[in-house]
Design a protein around this motif. Sequence first.
Motif, PDB file in Angstrom:
ATOM      1  N   LEU A   1      -2.503  -2.587 -13.797  1.00  0.00           N
ATOM      2  CA  LEU A   1      -3.075  -3.060 -12.592  1.00  0.00           C
ATOM      3  C   LEU A   1      -4.569  -2.066 -12.430  1.00  0.00           C
ATOM      4  CD1 LEU A   1      -0.438  -2.661  -9.821  1.00  0.00           C
ATOM      5  CD2 LEU A   1      -1.137  -4.573 -10.951  1.00  0.00           C
ATOM      6  N   ILE A   2      -5.656  -2.843 -11.634  1.00  0.00           N
ATOM      7  CA  ILE A   2      -6.535  -2.246 -11.487  1.00  0.00           C
ATOM      8  C   ILE A   2      -6.487  -2.074  -9.963  1.00  0.00           C
ATOM      9  CG2 ILE A   2      -9.136  -2.591 -11.158  1.00  0.00           C
ATOM     10  CD1 ILE A   2      -8.817  -4.953 -13.386  1.00  0.00           C
ATOM     11  N   ILE A   3      -6.429  -0.860  -9.570  1.00  0.00           N
ATOM     12  CA  ILE A   3      -6.033  -0.293  -8.192  1.00  0.00           C
ATOM     13  C   ILE A   3      -7.314   0.452  -7.694  1.00  0.00           C
ATOM     14  CG2 ILE A   3      -4.608   1.211  -6.845  1.00  0.00           C
ATOM     15  CD1 ILE A   3      -2.691   1.096  -9.267  1.00  0.00           C
ATOM     16  N   PRO A   4      -7.921   0.088  -6.522  1.00  0.00           N
ATOM     17  CA  PRO A   4      -9.051   0.751  -6.060  1.00  0.00           C
ATOM     18  C   PRO A   4      -8.849   1.928  -5.501  1.00  0.00           C
ATOM     19  CG  PRO A   4      -8.995  -1.824  -4.917  1.00  0.00           C
ATOM     20  CD  PRO A   4      -7.551  -1.294  -5.750  1.00  0.00           C
ATOM     21  N   ASP A   5      -9.429   2.916  -5.497  1.00  0.00           N
ATOM     22  CA  ASP A   5      -9.433   4.385  -5.140  1.00  0.00           C
ATOM     23  C   ASP A   5      -8.785   4.346  -3.689  1.00  0.00           C
ATOM     24  OD1 ASP A   5     -10.241   4.995  -7.608  1.00  0.00           O
ATOM     25  OD2 ASP A   5     -12.158   5.413  -6.874  1.00  0.00           O
ATOM     26  N   ASP A   6      -9.165   3.621  -2.823  1.00  0.00           N
ATOM     27  CA  ASP A   6      -8.737   3.867  -1.401  1.00  0.00           C
ATOM     28  C   ASP A   6      -7.522   2.902  -1.073  1.00  0.00           C
ATOM     29  OD1 ASP A   6     -10.111   1.545  -1.344  1.00  0.00           O
ATOM     30  OD2 ASP A   6     -11.196   1.795   0.502  1.00  0.00           O
ATOM     31  N   PHE A   7      -6.676   2.280  -2.074  1.00  0.00           N
ATOM     32  CA  PHE A   7      -5.905   1.156  -1.792  1.00  0.00           C
ATOM     33  C   PHE A   7      -4.646   1.882  -1.138  1.00  0.00           C
ATOM     34  CE2 PHE A   7      -2.002  -1.195  -3.050  1.00  0.00           C
ATOM     35  CZ  PHE A   7      -2.420  -2.439  -2.435  1.00  0.00           C
ATOM     36  N   GLU A   8      -4.014   2.930  -1.637  1.00  0.00           N
ATOM     37  CA  GLU A   8      -2.501   3.339  -1.315  1.00  0.00           C
ATOM     38  C   GLU A   8      -2.726   3.988   0.027  1.00  0.00           C
ATOM     39  OE1 GLU A   8       0.052   3.434  -5.348  1.00  0.00           O
ATOM     40  OE2 GLU A   8      -1.334   5.325  -5.044  1.00  0.00           O
ATOM     41  N   ARG A   9      -1.532   3.996   0.767  1.00  0.00           N
ATOM     42  CA  ARG A   9      -1.394   5.204   1.928  1.00  0.00           C
ATOM     43  C   ARG A   9      -0.092   5.671   1.866  1.00  0.00           C
ATOM     44  NH1 ARG A   9      -5.479   2.607   2.015  1.00  0.00           N
ATOM     45  NH2 ARG A   9      -6.467   1.094   3.677  1.00  0.00           N
ATOM     46  N   THR A  10      -0.485   6.951   2.368  1.00  0.00           N
ATOM     47  CA  THR A  10       0.785   7.982   2.207  1.00  0.00           C
ATOM     48  C   THR A  10       0.797   8.668   3.639  1.00  0.00           C
ATOM     49  OG1 THR A  10       0.462   8.159  -0.128  1.00  0.00           O
ATOM     50  CG2 THR A  10       1.867   9.754   1.009  1.00  0.00           C
ATOM     51  N   PHE A  11       2.017   8.886   4.178  1.00  0.00           N
ATOM     52  CA  PHE A  11       2.445   9.480   5.166  1.00  0.00           C
ATOM     53  C   PHE A  11       3.624  10.145   5.431  1.00  0.00           C
ATOM     54  CE2 PHE A  11       2.104   5.059   6.414  1.00  0.00           C
ATOM     55  CZ  PHE A  11       3.333   4.980   7.083  1.00  0.00           C
ATOM     56  N   GLY A  12       3.893  11.054   6.334  1.00  0.00           N
ATOM     57  CA  GLY A  12       5.317  11.671   6.197  1.00  0.00           C
ATOM     58  C   GLY A  12       5.631  12.556   5.161  1.00  0.00           C
ATOM     59  N   ASP A  13       4.656  13.196   4.403  1.00  0.00           N
ATOM     60  CA  ASP A  13       4.796  14.103   3.265  1.00  0.00           C
ATOM     61  C   ASP A  13       4.447  15.381   3.649  1.00  0.00           C
ATOM     62  OD1 ASP A  13       1.862  13.634   3.584  1.00  0.00           O
ATOM     63  OD2 ASP A  13       1.726  13.522   1.623  1.00  0.00           O
TER      64      ASP A  13
ATOM     65  N   ARG B   1       1.058  -1.036   0.006  1.00  0.00           N
ATOM     66  CA  ARG B   1      -0.020  -0.010  -0.050  1.00  0.00           C
ATOM     67  C   ARG B   1       1.035   1.278  -0.092  1.00  0.00           C
ATOM     68  NH1 ARG B   1      -5.246  -1.647   1.144  1.00  0.00           N
ATOM     69  NH2 ARG B   1      -5.396  -3.623   2.430  1.00  0.00           N
ATOM     70  N   LEU B   2       2.136   1.225   0.786  1.00  0.00           N
ATOM     71  CA  LEU B   2       3.014   2.360   0.909  1.00  0.00           C
ATOM     72  C   LEU B   2       3.857   2.303  -0.583  1.00  0.00           C
ATOM     73  CD1 LEU B   2       3.774   1.512   4.392  1.00  0.00           C
ATOM     74  CD2 LEU B   2       2.122   3.143   3.673  1.00  0.00           C
ATOM     75  N   LEU B   3       3.933   1.467  -1.254  1.00  0.00           N
ATOM     76  CA  LEU B   3       5.086   1.515  -2.446  1.00  0.00           C
ATOM     77  C   LEU B   3       5.092   2.385  -3.401  1.00  0.00           C
ATOM     78  CD1 LEU B   3       7.498   0.057  -3.750  1.00  0.00           C
ATOM     79  CD2 LEU B   3       5.855  -1.568  -4.662  1.00  0.00           C
TER      80      LEU B   3
END
Length: 398
Positions: free
Chosen positions: A385-397, A298-300
Amino acid sequence: MANPWAKNPWFETVHEAQRRAKKRLPKSVYSSLVAGTQAGITLKDNTDAFSELGFAPVVVGSQADREFSTTVMGQEISFPVMISPTGVQAVDPDGEVAVARAAAARGTAMGLSSFASHPIEEVTAVNDKVFFQIYWLGTRDEILARAHRAKEAGAKGLIVTTDWVFNVGRDWGSPEIPEKVDFQALLKLAPEIAVKPRYALDWIRGGKVEIPDLTAPNLVHKGEQGPTFFGAYGQWMGTPPPTWDDLQWLREQWDGPFMVKGITRLDDAKRAVDIGASAISVSNHGGNNLDGTPATIRLLGPIAREVGGQVDVLLDGGIRRGSDVAKALALGARAVMIGRAYLWGLGANGQAGVENVLDLMRMGLDGVVMGLGHKSVHDLSRDDLIIPDDFERTFGDG
């Protein structure tokens, strides 16, 4: 006792490797291979998150020949899967040496843990693509001495692991690991070993029983007696965690490729670039660190988009099949590192079991690259890829 899989040693999935390892190994030994921390939220998400990603296949125009080779920290590898460093591989008498042979046989690199049960010289003797993993343990002089020993042994790079909080308690129980394997410890483990005769017989060589080594020979000078695993762990716990200044200092002392392992934040990824890292591993220590950390897949993507043009970005966590590898590459990883998967292979069938796992990873990756109509693993992208809208996570930005 005869090997129950002698007629068909090959296993078709990593799950089957896990099942066979569980059947062969004593309970305490096997439990150490599935360990997570606390409730296992991160451990579970590491694997489950891959199932949320789909593929967009190409049904006509598949390439007859496909290419898999790549480079990681300057080392050419035959396909983008390498061995993640894990400590004290006493699931097999040859431990890290067997793993190194398997990796070499499949043309890939290996990370060797500071807590390995075999000296680095034995490992580099059978694989010339070894990266030595460093924990921030002891004084700067002691850390540097370990790095110098690794360099002299032929290590091609350093992996500095930062993702650990010394909390390994699990809601479902933790295995009891002895301080050292002496007569008293063997007596206590005897009921477990008695019902796993194949494991016990594997440690008999030349009519003598070889006691599994729970020491860490790579934490001392070559030829010296290493501390026990728990003695080393205690010293690690007593060492103040590294700062970015510490990592910068070590980077300046080491004149080869340098990876920072344990990156989950964008700001940390940028700091790794700033200190001159050659690579980063997006990793949460396989779910063995801070429980509740999102799955690394999710973070990649956000991290790879931010720094992928400046360093090699690797993914570590939850890889169980070749399709997982393909998803990581499509999201920007240069390669992946596997941990539990190859340890289950080692536990199931020694060196051949590790080779089996690596073969499964390559075969599965090949099927995906073909199914997406690509010629090379380097052609994989987010468009596959088929990526759900809420798949990725981002923090520390911030």
